[in-house]
Design a protein around this motif. Structure first.
Motif, short mmCIF file in Angstrom:
data_model
loop_
_atom_site.label_atom_id
_atom_site.label_comp_id
_atom_site.label_asym_id
_atom_site.label_seq_id
_atom_site.Cartn_x
_atom_site.Cartn_y
_atom_site.Cartn_z
N GLY A 57 0.65 -1.17 0.14
CA GLY A 57 0.08 0.03 0.00
C GLY A 57 0.67 1.42 0.07
O GLY A 57 0.48 2.24 0.76
N ARG A 58 1.83 1.17 -0.65
CA ARG A 58 2.97 2.33 -0.77
C ARG A 58 3.25 2.60 -2.11
O ARG A 58 3.25 2.07 -2.97
CB ARG A 58 4.12 2.13 0.27
N ARG A 59 3.90 3.82 -2.25
CA ARG A 59 4.65 4.16 -3.58
C ARG A 59 6.04 3.93 -3.38
O ARG A 59 6.52 3.72 -2.24
CB ARG A 59 4.58 5.68 -4.00
N LEU A 60 6.92 4.12 -4.43
CA LEU A 60 8.19 3.77 -4.24
C LEU A 60 8.88 4.89 -3.71
O LEU A 60 8.33 6.09 -3.90
CB LEU A 60 8.83 3.66 -5.87
N THR A 61 10.15 4.78 -2.93
CA THR A 61 10.60 5.71 -2.21
C THR A 61 11.60 6.36 -3.29
O THR A 61 11.58 6.08 -4.37
CB THR A 61 11.63 4.97 -1.07
N ALA A 62 12.00 7.64 -3.08
CA ALA A 62 12.70 8.39 -3.63
C ALA A 62 14.02 7.75 -4.21
O ALA A 62 14.53 7.71 -5.18
CB ALA A 62 13.32 9.63 -3.00
N ARG A 63 14.78 6.78 -3.30
CA ARG A 63 15.72 5.78 -3.72
C ARG A 63 15.43 4.97 -4.56
O ARG A 63 16.19 4.81 -5.44
CB ARG A 63 16.34 5.34 -2.28
N GLU A 64 14.38 4.39 -4.43
CA GLU A 64 13.92 3.25 -5.33
C GLU A 64 13.62 3.73 -6.92
O GLU A 64 14.02 3.21 -7.66
CB GLU A 64 12.77 2.50 -4.77
N ARG A 65 13.04 5.12 -6.75
CA ARG A 65 12.92 5.64 -8.12
C ARG A 65 14.10 6.07 -8.89
O ARG A 65 14.24 5.79 -10.04
CB ARG A 65 11.76 7.01 -8.04
N THR A 66 15.04 6.56 -8.05
CA THR A 66 16.53 6.85 -8.70
C THR A 66 16.92 5.64 -9.40
O THR A 66 17.61 5.72 -10.19
CB THR A 66 17.40 7.66 -7.48
N TYR A 67 17.04 4.42 -8.44
CA TYR A 67 17.74 3.30 -9.01
C TYR A 67 17.02 2.73 -10.01
O TYR A 67 17.30 2.27 -11.20
CB TYR A 67 17.79 2.11 -7.88
#
Length: 232
Positions: A57-67
């Protein structure tokens, strides 16, 4: 899958290709071999990550989106390794693929995500999860992944795009095998031809050079899309 695609294959080289029109369940293809994925598995890694985020129930984190952006757009391997660990490696990939409907794809051992094994038919199923409405991925996840696949850096935009007339979204994979020096060269994605959208997976192994592998998967993609058009 009917074997209705004509592809010129040199001795010692193996190729598999599968294609279907968006909105259709019918496919055409050539070859049923199992291939190492090389970097096309990065689409699968991101799909698994997005599925896990949905479940939580969450969005990707900023770290995950960068990767994720680096992994897809420029095929960054360190980013792929980080997200491979995040999804739980092969076990996490295999669990996601069971839900996606992939039946002949097995995650690589340990950190070796590029040695995941798959077939052209399974990659077509994965593309259906990314681009089709009947998917375990919700609309937001599909839109996000699709957006990365249209921003592939120059020099990595070969492959199934050879069959495209007006717009593509793709991911390619390439690697020489340590044991033989021969190349695995793969390409998967969505293309547009004759006003219709197609999902295409073209996989190959045993290529003497990367360039020969690129030429082969491009020929396979063009032939497959043409064969589908003749069949329709």
């Amino acid at each position: 899958m009917p074997r209705s695609v004509a592809v010129s294959v040199a001795r010692g080289v193996t190729v598999g290709v599968a294609v279907r029109r968006l909105g259709s369940e019918a496919s055409v293809g050539y070859g049923e071999a199992v291939f190492h994925t090389a970097s096309i598995v990065k689409v699968d890694i991101l799909a698994a990550l997005l599925l896990g985020a949905q479940d939580a129930g969450r969005r990707l984190t900023a770290r995950e989106r960068t990767y994720a952006a680096a992994m897809i757009e420029s095929s960054d391997n360190d980013s792929a390794s980080a997200l491979w660990r995040d999804i739980g490696g092969a076990d996490g990939l295999n669990a996601a693929n069971e839900r996606f409907g992939l039946t002949r794809t097995t995650g690589g051992d340990g950190p070796r995500w590029g040695l995941t094994r798959t077939t052209a038919a399974d990659q077509l199923v994965l593309l259906g999860q990314v681009f089709g409405a009947r998917s375990e991925l919700n609309e937001a996840s599909r839109t996000y992944l699709q957006g990365l696949l249209v921003r592939i850096v120059p020099g990595q935009d070969w492959g199934v795009s050879a069959a495209d007339g007006s717009g593509w979204a793709l991911k390619n994979g390439w690697m020489p095998r340590d044991t033989t020096g021969l190349w695995v060269v793969n390409s998967i994605g969505r293309v547009t031809a004759g006003g219709d959208g197609y999902l295409v997976a073209a996989l190959s192994s045993g290529n003497p050079t990367k360039e020969q592998g690129i030429a082969l998967v491009e020929e396979a993609a063009r032939s497959a899309v043409s064969a589908y058009g003749r069949r329709a």
